[in-house]
Design a protein around this motif. Sequence first.
Motif, PDB file in Angstrom:
ATOM      1  N   THR A  92       0.792  -1.216   0.029  1.00  0.00           N
ATOM      2  CA  THR A  92      -0.114  -0.020   0.072  1.00  0.00           C
ATOM      3  C   THR A  92       0.956   1.357   0.059  1.00  0.00           C
ATOM      4  OG1 THR A  92      -1.738  -1.186   1.246  1.00  0.00           O
ATOM      5  CG2 THR A  92      -1.643   1.288   1.248  1.00  0.00           C
ATOM      6  N   TYR A  93       1.885   1.124   0.637  1.00  0.00           N
ATOM      7  CA  TYR A  93       2.830   2.404   0.854  1.00  0.00           C
ATOM      8  C   TYR A  93       3.326   2.530  -0.625  1.00  0.00           C
ATOM      9  CZ  TYR A  93       7.058   5.201   1.856  1.00  0.00           C
ATOM     10  OH  TYR A  93       8.074   6.213   1.715  1.00  0.00           O
ATOM     11  N   ASP A  94       4.137   1.220  -0.924  1.00  0.00           N
ATOM     12  CA  ASP A  94       4.691   1.732  -2.480  1.00  0.00           C
ATOM     13  C   ASP A  94       3.832   2.270  -3.424  1.00  0.00           C
ATOM     14  OD1 ASP A  94       6.909   0.726  -1.466  1.00  0.00           O
ATOM     15  OD2 ASP A  94       6.640  -1.430  -2.245  1.00  0.00           O
ATOM     16  N   LYS A  95       2.408   2.036  -3.549  1.00  0.00           N
ATOM     17  CA  LYS A  95       1.532   2.546  -4.333  1.00  0.00           C
ATOM     18  C   LYS A  95       1.144   4.073  -4.016  1.00  0.00           C
ATOM     19  CE  LYS A  95      -1.785   2.416  -7.327  1.00  0.00           C
ATOM     20  NZ  LYS A  95      -1.437   3.344  -8.261  1.00  0.00           N
ATOM     21  N   LEU A  96       1.268   4.431  -2.808  1.00  0.00           N
ATOM     22  CA  LEU A  96       0.884   5.827  -2.433  1.00  0.00           C
ATOM     23  C   LEU A  96       2.477   6.655  -2.873  1.00  0.00           C
ATOM     24  CD1 LEU A  96      -0.325   5.669   1.139  1.00  0.00           C
ATOM     25  CD2 LEU A  96      -1.476   6.225  -0.893  1.00  0.00           C
ATOM     26  N   VAL A  97       3.441   6.172  -2.733  1.00  0.00           N
ATOM     27  CA  VAL A  97       4.866   6.898  -3.286  1.00  0.00           C
ATOM     28  C   VAL A  97       4.784   6.860  -4.823  1.00  0.00           C
ATOM     29  CG1 VAL A  97       7.199   6.667  -3.304  1.00  0.00           C
ATOM     30  CG2 VAL A  97       6.013   6.274  -1.210  1.00  0.00           C
ATOM     31  N   GLU A  98       4.334   5.768  -5.547  1.00  0.00           N
ATOM     32  CA  GLU A  98       4.387   5.603  -6.821  1.00  0.00           C
ATOM     33  C   GLU A  98       3.381   6.643  -7.475  1.00  0.00           C
ATOM     34  OE1 GLU A  98       2.310   2.614  -9.920  1.00  0.00           O
ATOM     35  OE2 GLU A  98       3.624   1.864  -8.471  1.00  0.00           O
ATOM     36  N   ASP A  99       2.014   6.711  -6.826  1.00  0.00           N
ATOM     37  CA  ASP A  99       1.043   7.817  -7.147  1.00  0.00           C
ATOM     38  C   ASP A  99       1.625   9.271  -6.813  1.00  0.00           C
ATOM     39  OD1 ASP A  99      -0.785   5.810  -7.577  1.00  0.00           O
ATOM     40  OD2 ASP A  99      -1.822   6.250  -6.051  1.00  0.00           O
ATOM     41  N   ALA A 100       2.414   9.588  -5.798  1.00  0.00           N
ATOM     42  CA  ALA A 100       3.022  10.971  -5.766  1.00  0.00           C
ATOM     43  C   ALA A 100       4.051  11.021  -6.972  1.00  0.00           C
ATOM     44  CB  ALA A 100       3.511  11.140  -4.111  1.00  0.00           C
ATOM     45  N   GLU A 101       4.730  10.204  -6.956  1.00  0.00           N
ATOM     46  CA  GLU A 101       5.864  10.449  -8.093  1.00  0.00           C
ATOM     47  C   GLU A 101       5.202  10.550  -9.351  1.00  0.00           C
ATOM     48  OE1 GLU A 101      10.320   8.444  -9.292  1.00  0.00           O
ATOM     49  OE2 GLU A 101       8.886   7.283  -8.162  1.00  0.00           O
ATOM     50  N   THR A 102       4.078   9.925  -9.788  1.00  0.00           N
ATOM     51  CA  THR A 102       3.544   9.993 -11.048  1.00  0.00           C
ATOM     52  C   THR A 102       2.912  11.521 -10.891  1.00  0.00           C
ATOM     53  OG1 THR A 102       2.630   7.903 -11.197  1.00  0.00           O
ATOM     54  CG2 THR A 102       1.498   9.300 -12.622  1.00  0.00           C
ATOM     55  N   GLU A 103       2.492  12.033  -9.930  1.00  0.00           N
ATOM     56  CA  GLU A 103       2.042  13.402  -9.815  1.00  0.00           C
ATOM     57  C   GLU A 103       2.964  14.419 -10.204  1.00  0.00           C
ATOM     58  OE1 GLU A 103      -1.148  14.686 -10.220  1.00  0.00           O
ATOM     59  OE2 GLU A 103      -1.494  12.505 -10.184  1.00  0.00           O
ATOM     60  N   TYR A 104       4.179  14.290  -9.682  1.00  0.00           N
ATOM     61  CA  TYR A 104       5.497  15.104  -9.771  1.00  0.00           C
ATOM     62  C   TYR A 104       5.743  14.905 -11.317  1.00  0.00           C
ATOM     63  CZ  TYR A 104      10.186  16.575  -9.622  1.00  0.00           C
ATOM     64  OH  TYR A 104      11.382  17.170  -9.882  1.00  0.00           O
ATOM     65  N   ARG A 105       5.966  13.831 -11.975  1.00  0.00           N
ATOM     66  CA  ARG A 105       6.428  13.918 -13.209  1.00  0.00           C
ATOM     67  C   ARG A 105       5.394  14.469 -14.207  1.00  0.00           C
ATOM     68  NH1 ARG A 105      10.632  10.711 -13.187  1.00  0.00           N
ATOM     69  NH2 ARG A 105      10.877   9.051 -11.881  1.00  0.00           N
ATOM     70  N   LYS A 106       3.810  14.212 -13.942  1.00  0.00           N
ATOM     71  CA  LYS A 106       2.889  15.315 -14.574  1.00  0.00           C
ATOM     72  C   LYS A 106       3.140  16.728 -14.344  1.00  0.00           C
ATOM     73  CE  LYS A 106      -0.793  11.775 -14.453  1.00  0.00           C
ATOM     74  NZ  LYS A 106      -2.132  11.304 -13.850  1.00  0.00           N
ATOM     75  N   ALA A 107       3.213  17.251 -13.320  1.00  0.00           N
ATOM     76  CA  ALA A 107       3.676  18.552 -12.718  1.00  0.00           C
ATOM     77  C   ALA A 107       4.799  19.077 -13.621  1.00  0.00           C
ATOM     78  CB  ALA A 107       3.646  18.938 -11.482  1.00  0.00           C
ATOM     79  N   LYS A 108       5.755  18.266 -13.653  1.00  0.00           N
ATOM     80  CA  LYS A 108       7.098  18.760 -14.347  1.00  0.00           C
ATOM     81  C   LYS A 108       7.026  18.854 -15.899  1.00  0.00           C
ATOM     82  CE  LYS A 108      11.373  16.835 -13.973  1.00  0.00           C
ATOM     83  NZ  LYS A 108      12.460  16.044 -13.394  1.00  0.00           N
ATOM     84  N   GLU A 109       5.936  18.137 -16.333  1.00  0.00           N
ATOM     85  CA  GLU A 109       5.860  18.165 -17.927  1.00  0.00           C
ATOM     86  C   GLU A 109       4.604  19.359 -18.222  1.00  0.00           C
ATOM     87  OE1 GLU A 109       4.066  14.360 -19.252  1.00  0.00           O
ATOM     88  OE2 GLU A 109       6.161  13.377 -18.407  1.00  0.00           O
ATOM     89  N   SER A 138       9.975   0.273   4.298  1.00  0.00           N
ATOM     90  CA  SER A 138      11.113   0.558   3.214  1.00  0.00           C
ATOM     91  C   SER A 138      10.868   1.691   2.131  1.00  0.00           C
ATOM     92  CB  SER A 138      11.656  -0.634   2.467  1.00  0.00           C
ATOM     93  OG  SER A 138      12.441  -0.621   1.629  1.00  0.00           O
ATOM     94  N   THR A 139      11.646   2.556   2.107  1.00  0.00           N
ATOM     95  CA  THR A 139      11.286   3.967   1.231  1.00  0.00           C
ATOM     96  C   THR A 139      12.563   3.566   0.041  1.00  0.00           C
ATOM     97  OG1 THR A 139      12.982   5.211   2.497  1.00  0.00           O
ATOM     98  CG2 THR A 139      10.773   5.409   2.972  1.00  0.00           C
ATOM     99  N   LYS A 140      11.763   3.699  -1.232  1.00  0.00           N
ATOM    100  CA  LYS A 140      12.593   3.778  -2.126  1.00  0.00           C
ATOM    101  C   LYS A 140      12.754   5.188  -2.638  1.00  0.00           C
ATOM    102  CE  LYS A 140      10.365  -0.188  -4.150  1.00  0.00           C
ATOM    103  NZ  LYS A 140       9.280  -0.601  -5.093  1.00  0.00           N
ATOM    104  N   GLN A 141      14.039   5.548  -2.858  1.00  0.00           N
ATOM    105  CA  GLN A 141      14.197   6.987  -3.417  1.00  0.00           C
ATOM    106  C   GLN A 141      13.781   7.360  -4.595  1.00  0.00           C
ATOM    107  OE1 GLN A 141      15.041   9.327  -0.968  1.00  0.00           O
ATOM    108  NE2 GLN A 141      14.822   7.638   0.417  1.00  0.00           N
ATOM    109  N   PRO A 142      12.928   8.073  -4.747  1.00  0.00           N
ATOM    110  CA  PRO A 142      12.392   8.566  -6.083  1.00  0.00           C
ATOM    111  C   PRO A 142      13.381   9.573  -6.759  1.00  0.00           C
ATOM    112  CG  PRO A 142      10.990  10.042  -4.522  1.00  0.00           C
ATOM    113  CD  PRO A 142      12.275   8.983  -3.789  1.00  0.00           C
ATOM    114  N   ASN A 143      13.297   9.338  -8.233  1.00  0.00           N
ATOM    115  CA  ASN A 143      14.189  10.012  -9.177  1.00  0.00           C
ATOM    116  C   ASN A 143      13.656  11.589  -9.195  1.00  0.00           C
ATOM    117  OD1 ASN A 143      16.327   8.194  -9.340  1.00  0.00           O
ATOM    118  ND2 ASN A 143      14.952   7.260 -11.018  1.00  0.00           N
ATOM    119  N   LEU A 144      14.064  12.528  -8.666  1.00  0.00           N
ATOM    120  CA  LEU A 144      13.477  13.857  -9.023  1.00  0.00           C
ATOM    121  C   LEU A 144      14.211  14.668  -9.980  1.00  0.00           C
ATOM    122  CD1 LEU A 144      12.950  15.120  -5.319  1.00  0.00           C
ATOM    123  CD2 LEU A 144      11.033  13.986  -6.644  1.00  0.00           C
TER     124      LEU A 144
END
Length: 144
Positions: A92-109, A138-144
């Motif tokens: 569940t946590y990985d999915k929340l982080v993945e969703d936040a990372e997707t929103e970040y990438r959309k915002a950058k574009e 466990s936290t995966k470090q996202p690529n910003l």
Amino acid sequence: MADTMQFDLVSPERRLLQAEVTSVQIPGADGDMTAMPNHAPLITTLRPGILTVETTNGTEEFVVTGGFAEMGEGLSVLAERALPRGDMDQETYDKLVEDAETEYRKAKETFKNEPGPVDDAANLLADMVAVGTHIGLSTKQPNL
């Protein structure tokens, strides 16, 4: 007996808690705060974090991803997403982080020359990563 106030925690899916409480620690967008009975009225937005509720029967914790809190005679928290901390597993946590990372990438574009929305999305992602660290996942470090 300690003073109490009415507390409601609601997400789009369901009401998670309705109880008389002595205090609620809120992960506010502008900083953490504690709401107690007779607190001054306020409205604040939430950032991802742990909402800690002190009831007359003990402490309950919830993971919230955003939303807002309104304090008046009682406290109402309307969360974008919320679940009991005990229900937060790695998947569940990985999915929340993945969703936040997707929103970040959309915002950058979408907002190439507007740093505000990109910064907001980056902060959301960083806060989601911090939640996992706080609760021992466990936290995966996202690529910003």
